[in-house]
Scaffold this active site. Structure first.
Site, PDB file in Angstrom:
ATOM      1  N   ASP A  10       0.701  -1.257   0.050  1.00 55.71           N
ATOM      2  CA  ASP A  10      -0.020   0.070   0.193  1.00 55.71           C
ATOM      3  C   ASP A  10       0.989   1.348  -0.057  1.00 55.71           C
ATOM      4  O   ASP A  10       0.410   2.069   0.755  1.00 55.71           O
ATOM      5  CB  ASP A  10      -0.962  -0.038   1.280  1.00 55.71           C
ATOM      6  CG  ASP A  10      -2.110  -1.082   1.073  1.00 55.71           C
ATOM      7  OD1 ASP A  10      -1.897  -1.889   0.158  1.00 55.71           O
ATOM      8  OD2 ASP A  10      -2.880  -1.304   2.029  1.00 55.71           O
ATOM      9  N   HIS A  50     -10.582   0.454  -2.692  1.00 56.12           N
ATOM     10  CA  HIS A  50     -12.028   0.325  -1.989  1.00 56.12           C
ATOM     11  C   HIS A  50     -13.084   0.870  -2.738  1.00 56.12           C
ATOM     12  O   HIS A  50     -12.879   2.170  -3.612  1.00 56.12           O
ATOM     13  CB  HIS A  50     -12.182   0.984  -0.803  1.00 56.12           C
ATOM     14  CG  HIS A  50     -11.189   0.292   0.183  1.00 56.12           C
ATOM     15  ND1 HIS A  50     -11.039  -0.906   0.580  1.00 56.12           N
ATOM     16  CD2 HIS A  50     -10.536   1.080   1.092  1.00 56.12           C
ATOM     17  CE1 HIS A  50     -10.196  -1.113   1.639  1.00 56.12           C
ATOM     18  NE2 HIS A  50      -9.917   0.148   1.897  1.00 56.12           N
ATOM     19  N   HIS A  54     -17.302   1.932   0.722  1.00 56.66           N
ATOM     20  CA  HIS A  54     -16.847   0.731   1.615  1.00 56.66           C
ATOM     21  C   HIS A  54     -17.231   0.614   3.077  1.00 56.66           C
ATOM     22  O   HIS A  54     -17.275   1.844   3.600  1.00 56.66           O
ATOM     23  CB  HIS A  54     -15.101   0.841   1.239  1.00 56.66           C
ATOM     24  CG  HIS A  54     -14.853  -0.408   1.541  1.00 56.66           C
ATOM     25  ND1 HIS A  54     -13.827  -0.676   2.654  1.00 56.66           N
ATOM     26  CD2 HIS A  54     -14.859  -1.716   1.282  1.00 56.66           C
ATOM     27  CE1 HIS A  54     -13.405  -1.821   2.879  1.00 56.66           C
ATOM     28  NE2 HIS A  54     -13.977  -2.536   1.733  1.00 56.66           N
ATOM     29  N   HIS A  83     -10.718   6.433   1.734  1.00 58.68           N
ATOM     30  CA  HIS A  83      -9.260   6.460   1.248  1.00 58.68           C
ATOM     31  C   HIS A  83      -9.075   5.328   0.291  1.00 58.68           C
ATOM     32  O   HIS A  83     -10.017   4.355   0.383  1.00 58.68           O
ATOM     33  CB  HIS A  83      -8.267   6.139   2.466  1.00 58.68           C
ATOM     34  CG  HIS A  83      -8.705   4.621   3.180  1.00 58.68           C
ATOM     35  ND1 HIS A  83      -9.565   4.363   3.817  1.00 58.68           N
ATOM     36  CD2 HIS A  83      -7.936   3.544   2.676  1.00 58.68           C
ATOM     37  CE1 HIS A  83      -9.406   3.094   4.208  1.00 58.68           C
ATOM     38  NE2 HIS A  83      -8.871   2.648   3.493  1.00 58.68           N
ATOM     39  N   LYS A 108      -6.776  -5.191  -3.054  1.00 61.01           N
ATOM     40  CA  LYS A 108      -7.492  -5.809  -1.763  1.00 61.01           C
ATOM     41  C   LYS A 108      -8.395  -4.826  -1.133  1.00 61.01           C
ATOM     42  O   LYS A 108      -8.302  -3.755  -1.516  1.00 61.01           O
ATOM     43  CB  LYS A 108      -6.448  -6.278  -0.750  1.00 61.01           C
ATOM     44  CG  LYS A 108      -5.702  -5.118  -0.301  1.00 61.01           C
ATOM     45  CD  LYS A 108      -4.638  -5.564   0.527  1.00 61.01           C
ATOM     46  CE  LYS A 108      -3.635  -4.477   1.023  1.00 61.01           C
ATOM     47  NZ  LYS A 108      -4.760  -3.504   2.014  1.00 61.01           N
ATOM     48  N   CYS A 153      -1.903  -2.828   7.832  1.00 55.48           N
ATOM     49  CA  CYS A 153      -1.683  -3.868   6.634  1.00 55.48           C
ATOM     50  C   CYS A 153      -0.337  -4.572   6.431  1.00 55.48           C
ATOM     51  O   CYS A 153      -0.441  -5.723   6.037  1.00 55.48           O
ATOM     52  CB  CYS A 153      -2.035  -3.044   5.250  1.00 55.48           C
ATOM     53  SG  CYS A 153      -3.836  -2.345   5.248  1.00 55.48           S
TER      54      CYS A 153
HETATM   55  C1  VGL Z   1      -4.630   0.479   5.763  1.00 59.32           C
HETATM   56  C2  VGL Z   1      -6.059   1.532   7.269  1.00 59.32           C
HETATM   57  C3  VGL Z   1      -7.096   1.200   6.515  1.00 59.32           C
HETATM   58  C4  VGL Z   1      -3.019   0.221   5.653  1.00 59.32           C
HETATM   59  C5  VGL Z   1      -5.649   0.321   5.044  1.00 59.32           C
HETATM   60  O1  VGL Z   1      -2.887   0.223   4.332  1.00 59.32           O
HETATM   61  O2  VGL Z   1      -2.418   0.099   6.650  1.00 59.32           O
HETATM   62  N1  VGL Z   1      -4.794   0.837   6.996  1.00 59.32           N
HETATM   63  N2  VGL Z   1      -6.803   0.755   5.238  1.00 59.32           N
HETATM   64 ZN    ZN Z   2      -8.309   0.668   3.509  1.00 61.20          ZN
END
Ligand code: VGL
Ligand code: ZN
Length: 206
Positions: A10, A50, A54, A83, A108, A153
């Protein structure tokens, strides 16, 4: 075969300074990742991806605020600001991330009703992204995890990597944490250590 894989979790605009869910110094890890990625046999970059409504967005739950949790079926869901909405600027991989060594970009959290912190299994711990099978097919035995955020994540990707049977390492100078609630980063590190994830710095990478 005993190939080595790097999973870059991410590294998207929304998790970098100026983004919707910015991780402090999130962009600082990018030069480190760019430097080490070419040394791996297989490189995977994940994207949180997302739909606009979501389940993990506070805006999808009337009267709820960011940071609160809601019960979704038998899962507890933390609520975040909107986000990484699919195909928006915030969901793009950071422009400084060198994509040349990346073999696979994996999405994902793509289903409205299901979140996915891990690159392997969505939050119901049943729905697979196919990543373990992909890595096995390529003869991968060791997985190194880096990216954002250490305590969400990256944590769940590393834990699922261990569960999938891969020898798993965390690249400590190529990850940054949200650390909410406070102490969450330490908790995440402890969980990883207890699961058998080893920690190393990029300088110690062979
Ligand atoms: C993440 C919060 C929500 C991450 C993703 O990538 O750590 N954290 N979605
Ligand atoms: Zn997320």
């Amino acid at each position: 075969m005993s190939n080595r894989a790097l999973i870059i979790v991410d590294v998207q605009n929304d998790f970098c300074p100026g983004g919707a869910l910015a991780v402090e110094q999130g962009d600082r890890i990018i030069p480190v990742i760019n430097q080490v990625a070419p040394r791996f046999d297989v490189v995977v970059a994940t994207r949180d991806w997302h739909p606009a409504d979501h389940v993990s967005f506070a805006s999808s739950h009337e009267g709820k605020e960011e940071g609160e949790t809601v019960q979704v079926g038998d899962l507890e869901q933390v609520l975040w600001p909107d986000h990484c909405v699919q195909d928006t600027a915030g969901a793009r991989l950071h422009a400084s991330l060198d994509l040349r060594p990346v073999n696979l970009i994996l999405h994902k959290g793509t289903r409205r009703e299901l979140d996915s912190y891990s690159g392997f299994l969505e939050t119901d711990h049943r729905t697979s992204t196919g990543l373990a099978g992909y890595l096995r097919e390529l003869g991968v035995s060791q997985v190194t995890v880096c990216g954002l955020a250490t305590d969400y994540c990256v944590l769940f990707t590393a834990l699922d990597s261990v569960d999938a049977g891969f020898s798993t390492r965390l690249l400590t100078d190529a990850t940054r944490a949200i650390d909410v609630p406070e102490g969450n980063l330490e908790k995440a590190k402890t969980r990883m250590k207890e699961a058998g994830v080893t920690f190393l710095e990029s300088a110690g990478l062979s």
